[in-house]
Design an enzyme around this catalytic site. Structure first.
Site, short mmCIF file in Angstrom:
data_model
loop_
_atom_site.label_atom_id
_atom_site.label_comp_id
_atom_site.label_asym_id
_atom_site.label_seq_id
_atom_site.Cartn_x
_atom_site.Cartn_y
_atom_site.Cartn_z
N ASP A 106 16.90 -6.83 -20.69
CA ASP A 106 15.92 -7.89 -20.93
C ASP A 106 14.55 -7.34 -21.29
OD1 ASP A 106 17.85 -9.74 -20.44
OD2 ASP A 106 17.07 -10.42 -18.52
N GLY A 107 14.17 -6.20 -20.70
CA GLY A 107 12.85 -5.63 -20.98
C GLY A 107 12.66 -5.29 -22.45
N ASN A 121 8.11 -13.84 -20.21
CA ASN A 121 8.62 -14.01 -18.84
C ASN A 121 7.54 -14.47 -17.88
OD1 ASN A 121 11.35 -13.64 -18.73
ND2 ASN A 121 11.30 -11.66 -17.74
N ASP A 122 6.53 -13.63 -17.68
CA ASP A 122 5.54 -13.93 -16.65
C ASP A 122 4.28 -13.11 -16.82
OD1 ASP A 122 6.25 -11.34 -15.61
OD2 ASP A 122 7.83 -12.25 -14.41
N ALA A 124 13.47 -13.91 -13.19
CA ALA A 124 13.03 -12.53 -13.09
C ALA A 124 12.29 -12.31 -11.78
CB ALA A 124 12.16 -12.18 -14.31
N TYR A 125 11.06 -11.79 -11.83
CA TYR A 125 10.30 -11.44 -10.63
C TYR A 125 10.08 -12.66 -9.74
CZ TYR A 125 6.64 -8.85 -8.03
OH TYR A 125 5.89 -8.22 -7.07
N SER A 126 9.82 -13.81 -10.34
CA SER A 126 9.59 -15.02 -9.56
C SER A 126 10.78 -15.35 -8.68
CB SER A 126 9.28 -16.20 -10.50
OG SER A 126 9.06 -17.39 -9.77
N SER A 137 12.98 -13.21 -7.53
CA SER A 137 13.03 -12.20 -6.47
C SER A 137 12.04 -12.49 -5.36
CB SER A 137 12.75 -10.81 -7.06
OG SER A 137 13.72 -10.47 -8.03
#
Length: 282
Positions: free
Chosen positions: A58-59, A132-133, A174-176, A178
């Site tokens: 994804d990155g 993404n964020d 993604a990070y959210s 997690s």
């Protein structure tokens, strides 16, 4: 489609053989196909490219979408990573993907992006986009960040936390996620605010409308130490911030076009990805 471009992550296994296979196949069909294996610059990609095929995780697709966000091209990801929420194709489906792209048997989803500005002493010192964020976080020495969040010029609340994640629907997995944030259908028009390790008992994620304007003021903490704080865009590019800086985040006027080959629903794909991830840990 006739004009293709491959962006690959050279650190992934079997990448070069996939590039050679795709390039040869498209050339034999009379199509044009360029390639960059590694970090892409927008000047490397012809202006008239219709489809960018991203090989990696994804990155890799996130970096490509930001670099080429002003181009009128669509992206499709081939998963050489792990979960691959942005990738629509697995490695063994490359030839079928190419046939469907050539014949036009696909759909396009428009994914909202965010635009973030860092303002210091009344001047914009940095401006970046994210699919993404946008994450405000501390690093280096252990320390809690103090900041205030405003929405549409109205104060929402003060926070004491390790940071704040401002995520798009695409970034909700993604990070959210997690950090305990909700998972959102990627075609939705909204923004998710998820605090990182908040030092209160009643702080949860907040879901806002896509057109809301978010402002985050960095404050001097009660036990202010000389720690590094930064704003990260899709976990890649970052800008260090100081006490008194303000980060303004809003929906970008530009969206990313993601090619979807499958008619399978997002929820079914989500279930498969999450089950596969759990099986890999067993």
């Amino acid at each position: 489609m006739d004009r293709f471009f491959i962006i690959a992550n050279g650190n992934k296994e079997s990448i070069q053989s996939a590039i050679d296979e795709m390039t040869s196949y498209l050339t034999a069909k009379g199509k044009r196909c360029g390639c960059v294996n590694g970090y892409v610059n927008k000047d490397d990609v012809p202006e008239d490219v219709e489809c960018v095929m991203v090989l990696g995780g994804d990155g890799t697709l996130l970096r490509a979408s930001r670099e080429l966000m002003e181009r009128d091209c669509a992206f499709i990801g081939v998963n050489f990573g792990h979960l691959g929420f942005l990738a629509d194709v697995e490695k063994d489906g490359i030839i079928e993907m190419l046939d469907r792209l050539i014949s036009g048997r696909f759909n396009i989803e428009r994914r909202m992006m965010l635009k973030g500005k860092v303002i210091r002493d009344g001047s914009v010192i940095a401006e970046e986009a994210a699919l993404n964020d946008i994450v405000i976080n501390r690093s280096g020495l252990l320390g809690i960040m103090d900041f205030t969040v405003y929405v549409n010029d109205m104060r929402l609340r003060d926070y004491r936390a390790d940071g704040m994640i401002v995520a798009t629907p695409t970034g909700s997995t993604a990070y959210s996620m997690s950090a305990g944030g909700p998972i959102v259908k990627p075609s939705a028009n909204l923004v998710v605010l998820t605090p990182i390790c908040p030092h209160t008992l009643n702080t949860r994620s907040i879901v806002l409308e896509g057109e809301d304007i978010i402002e985050i003021d960095i404050k001097q903490g009660k036990k202010d130490i000389d720690s590094v704080r930064a704003v990260y865009f899709d976990g890649d590019r970052y800008v260090e911030v100081l006490n008194g800086d303000r980060i303004v985040i809003r929906r970008s006027d530009i969206s990313t076009k993601i090619i979807k080959l499958s008619s399978v629903s997002f929820l079914e794909i989500l279930g498969r990805k999450m089950s596969s991830n759990e099986d890999s840990k067993a």
